[in-house]
Design a protein around this motif. Sequence first.
Motif, PDB file in Angstrom:
ATOM      1  N   ILE A   1       0.852  -1.190   0.000  1.00 48.18           N
ATOM      2  CA  ILE A   1       0.000   0.000   0.000  1.00 48.18           C
ATOM      3  C   ILE A   1       0.889   1.242   0.000  1.00 48.18           C
ATOM      4  N   PRO A   2       0.696   2.143  -0.960  1.00 43.33           N
ATOM      5  CA  PRO A   2       1.487   3.376  -0.970  1.00 43.33           C
ATOM      6  C   PRO A   2       1.015   4.312   0.150  1.00 43.33           C
ATOM      7  N   ALA A   3       1.944   5.071   0.693  1.00 42.55           N
ATOM      8  CA  ALA A   3       1.610   5.974   1.793  1.00 42.55           C
ATOM      9  C   ALA A   3       2.256   7.331   1.567  1.00 42.55           C
ATOM     10  N   GLU A   4       1.696   8.329   2.234  1.00 42.27           N
ATOM     11  CA  GLU A   4       2.262   9.674   2.215  1.00 42.27           C
ATOM     12  C   GLU A   4       2.462  10.140   3.648  1.00 42.27           C
ATOM     13  N   THR A   5       3.528  10.891   3.891  1.00 44.77           N
ATOM     14  CA  THR A   5       3.766  11.436   5.229  1.00 44.77           C
ATOM     15  C   THR A   5       2.679  12.455   5.564  1.00 44.77           C
ATOM     16  N   ARG A   6       2.167  12.357   6.773  1.00 48.35           N
ATOM     17  CA  ARG A   6       1.103  13.270   7.217  1.00 48.35           C
ATOM     18  C   ARG A   6       1.710  14.345   8.113  1.00 48.35           C
ATOM     19  N   THR A   7       1.442  15.596   7.759  1.00 51.51           N
ATOM     20  CA  THR A   7       1.999  16.716   8.529  1.00 51.51           C
ATOM     21  C   THR A   7       0.904  17.538   9.203  1.00 51.51           C
ATOM     22  N   GLU A   8      -0.358  17.348   8.789  1.00 48.59           N
ATOM     23  CA  GLU A   8      -1.477  18.075   9.393  1.00 48.59           C
ATOM     24  C   GLU A   8      -2.197  17.161  10.378  1.00 48.59           C
ATOM     25  N   PHE A   9      -2.618  17.736  11.512  1.00 44.56           N
ATOM     26  CA  PHE A   9      -3.263  16.938  12.540  1.00 44.56           C
ATOM     27  C   PHE A   9      -4.525  17.643  13.028  1.00 44.56           C
ATOM     28  N   GLY A  10      -5.315  16.947  13.796  1.00 42.40           N
ATOM     29  CA  GLY A  10      -6.556  17.519  14.307  1.00 42.40           C
ATOM     30  C   GLY A  10      -7.757  17.052  13.508  1.00 42.40           C
ATOM     31  N   LYS A  11      -8.964  17.359  14.034  1.00 49.25           N
ATOM     32  CA  LYS A  11     -10.205  16.889  13.398  1.00 49.25           C
ATOM     33  C   LYS A  11     -10.407  17.485  12.008  1.00 49.25           C
ATOM     34  N   GLY A  12     -10.069  18.782  11.863  1.00 51.00           N
ATOM     35  CA  GLY A  12     -10.243  19.423  10.555  1.00 51.00           C
ATOM     36  C   GLY A  12      -9.366  18.787   9.500  1.00 51.00           C
ATOM     37  N   ALA A  13      -8.113  18.525   9.846  1.00 54.66           N
ATOM     38  CA  ALA A  13      -7.195  17.891   8.898  1.00 54.66           C
ATOM     39  C   ALA A  13      -7.665  16.485   8.556  1.00 54.66           C
ATOM     40  N   ALA A  14      -8.168  15.751   9.568  1.00 54.04           N
ATOM     41  CA  ALA A  14      -8.646  14.389   9.324  1.00 54.04           C
ATOM     42  C   ALA A  14      -9.828  14.395   8.366  1.00 54.04           C
ATOM     43  N   ARG A  15     -10.732  15.368   8.526  1.00 57.16           N
ATOM     44  CA  ARG A  15     -11.886  15.460   7.623  1.00 57.16           C
ATOM     45  C   ARG A  15     -11.438  15.739   6.192  1.00 57.16           C
ATOM     46  N   ARG A  16     -10.451  16.610   6.038  1.00 63.04           N
ATOM     47  CA  ARG A  16      -9.957  16.927   4.690  1.00 63.04           C
ATOM     48  C   ARG A  16      -9.318  15.679   4.059  1.00 63.04           C
TER      49      ARG A  16
END
Length: 220
Positions: free
Chosen positions: A6-21
């Motif tokens: 499975i390809p993945a990307e590094t996540r730099t944004e956190f919080g509920k708003g970022a998760a929704r996006r």
Amino acid sequence: MAEIKIPAETRTEFGKGAARRIRRDDKVPAVLYGGGSDPVHVTLPGHALMMALKNSNALLTIDLGDDHHLAIPKQVQRDPIRGFIEHADLLIVKKGQKVTVDITVTLVGEAFPGTMVVHENTTISIEAEATHIPDGLELSIEGLKAGTQLHASDIELPKGTELAVDPEILVVNITNAPTEAELEAELEDAEAEAGIERDESDDEAAAAEGEAAAESSDDE
């Protein structure tokens, strides 16, 4: 068990708003942890992850640029209504490393006629190599009679796999099937406890009318 890439990307944004996006883009926020390293926050393609996790103990190869992590799902959060994956915790493992996982136990065969099969524990914890986790376990109930009990120790395990639970844990209990009268009595008791009143059936109404007519005739 085959590895699923499975390809993945590094996540730099956190919080509920970022998760929704992230979810709006059909991706899933996830965390890779274990293996003696700091947790790695990533996003994974939603559809690919959903297909991979049809087996709850899937072995995943997470491709993160030049880094590749072998992992198994540890905790998966799903939307309670629509069922899509909201977040995933993945445990980094190494080839040869032993892990403890819950495996589904499937019953095969038919018990003796007139019996009822009670599947007390549908999953059993085992210890196995991360790259050799069985897809499932089978337990035969063919021809078993009422009064028979099968325990975790009765399950035939693949080579290199061990029980991670008490061998005496009850998995299957074979009992006599209840009669129609017993089922009806149980239903009436349950309805009475719940305060449910039954409507009289046509037969019961006719019987009651007959009894009333007989009593009236006796009085005369």
